[in-house]
Design an enzyme around this catalytic site. Structure first.
Site, PDB file in Angstrom:
ATOM      1  CG  ASP A  35      -0.190  -0.025   2.533  1.00 17.98           C
ATOM      2  OD1 ASP A  35       1.012  -0.340   2.543  1.00 17.98           O
ATOM      3  OD2 ASP A  35      -0.816   0.272   3.566  1.00 17.98           O
ATOM      4  CD  GLU A  36       4.884   3.292   3.090  1.00 15.21           C
ATOM      5  OE1 GLU A  36       5.505   4.235   3.578  1.00 15.21           O
ATOM      6  OE2 GLU A  36       4.676   2.215   3.694  1.00 15.21           O
TER       7      GLU A  36
END
Length: 358
Positions: free
Chosen positions: A103-104
């Protein structure tokens, strides 16, 4: 001058669950293991955070803080599929992508022709595309260097972005708390506070030689970060091989009992770091590191597919068999992360034979 964007999905796992199960919206939820199995929270939504629930927290403790907390088992395959959708959005704007987790990611858009070359507009476009295609919100930080972009992505969450222009860096870092700098955890922050160092301006005024003597290579990094300097570029093929935490003790200790007293804080911080930066990766080993008063060091490792507190203490006892009456100046714990293509063995190794990447 680089143009770096750090994109961070908002409560990613929890957001996916609320998207797919609308009945969860507006309620405090957390993705994680069951409390009766000593589970740990992977992530939680903002409703749960209002009660003090945080990532890497024991599920049982989270339920004490928030009795109405809904624990949701993770669906890793679903999260990976959504992450692939997000990656596809990134690739429309740049090929220089450094994923940190599902997610990053960091993106280098220095030479991107999109949006007239404006990193701010590119970040807005990426976030809009992600929302349209996944139904999820993302936050972003834009800056000339990586660590400031990462810090900036937290400043307007959720569903926002923050820009640190080159001419803003000097003023921005002056009041920046050291705990905000990636790599400065609670243990290091406490040591810095004991020296009267709380912000980047404090570090700027501190004798550099003393910082380097006290913190080694990280002292040099800290000096650079306090000035807004980060020489790292984007590494598209980067794959973190381990996550670790270590502490240089204020004075040498000598007994197993003294070492055991240091371990809980290290293990807690390790769990938090794994949750932040490697929660989608598979653990394949645990490692304990000791550096003695003569600066020689040793490591003990053993195969493990999860963070086991008991195993860390067993490894500590084995490592202490190599003490030979020497004082101990540093303790560290880490976990090895499995590569998609590599195999591992569970033999004990000495640190001179293996760089564990602490």
């Amino acid at each position: 001058m680089q143009k770096i964007i750090h994109v961070d999905m908002d409560c990613f796992y929890a957001a996916v669950e609320m998207r797919d199960f609308p009945e969860l919206r507006g309620k405090p939820i957390a993705v994680g293991g069951r409390s009766d199995r000593r589970g740990v929270i992977s992530t939680c939504n903002y409703e749960a955070r209002q009660f003090g629930v945080r990532s890497a927290m024991a599920s049982g403790y989270a339920l004490k803080l928030c009795p109405d907390l809904i624990l949701v088992p993770g669906r890793m395959q679903v999260y990976k599929e959504v992450s692939s959708q997000i990656r596809a959005v990134f690739e429309r704007y740049t090929y220089l992508i450094e994923p940190l987790s599902l997610d990053e990611a960091y993106l280098d858009v220095t030479d991107s022709p999109h949006c007239k070359g404006s990193a701010t507009l590119i970040a807005e476009a990426i976030r809009a595309d992600i929302l349209a295609e996944t139904g999820l919100t993302a936050s972003a930080g834009i800056a000339p260097v990586k660590f400031l972009a990462k810090i900036a992505s937290d400043l307007n969450k959720p569903n926002g972005q923050y820009v640190i222009r080159p001419d803003m860096i000097n003023e921005f870092v002056k009041t920046l708390p050291l705990i905000k700098i990636p790599g400065v955890g609670k243990v290091t922050a406490k040591k810095l506070a004991d020296l009267g160092l709380h912000t980047c301006s404090d570090v700027q005024a501190y004798p550099p030689a003393q910082l380097i003597e006290r913190f080694g290579k990280f002292g040099t990094v800290l000096i650079e970060r306090s000035k807004g300097v980060d020489k790292r570029g984007i590494s598209p093929n980067r794959e973190r091989k381990s996550v670790g935490v270590e502490t240089t003790l204020a004075k040498d200790i000598h007994t197993l009992e003294q070492c055991r007293a240091v371990m809980p804080q290290l293990i807690q911080e390790l769990g938090a770091r794994v949750s932040r930066s490697a929660k989608d990766r598979t653990i394949h080993k645990q490692v304990v590191k000791i550096k003695f008063e003569d600066f020689k060091q040793t490591t003990i490792e053993h195969r493990s597919d999860d963070i086991s507190v008991n195993l860390f203490y067993q490894l500590l006892e084995q490592a202490m068999e190599r003490q030979h009456e020497r004082g101990i100046r540093l303790l560290g714990v880490s976990v090895g992360l499995a590569s998609n293509s590599s195999t591992t063995d569970d033999s004990d190794v000495d640190s001179s034979q293996l760089d564990l990447g602490f």
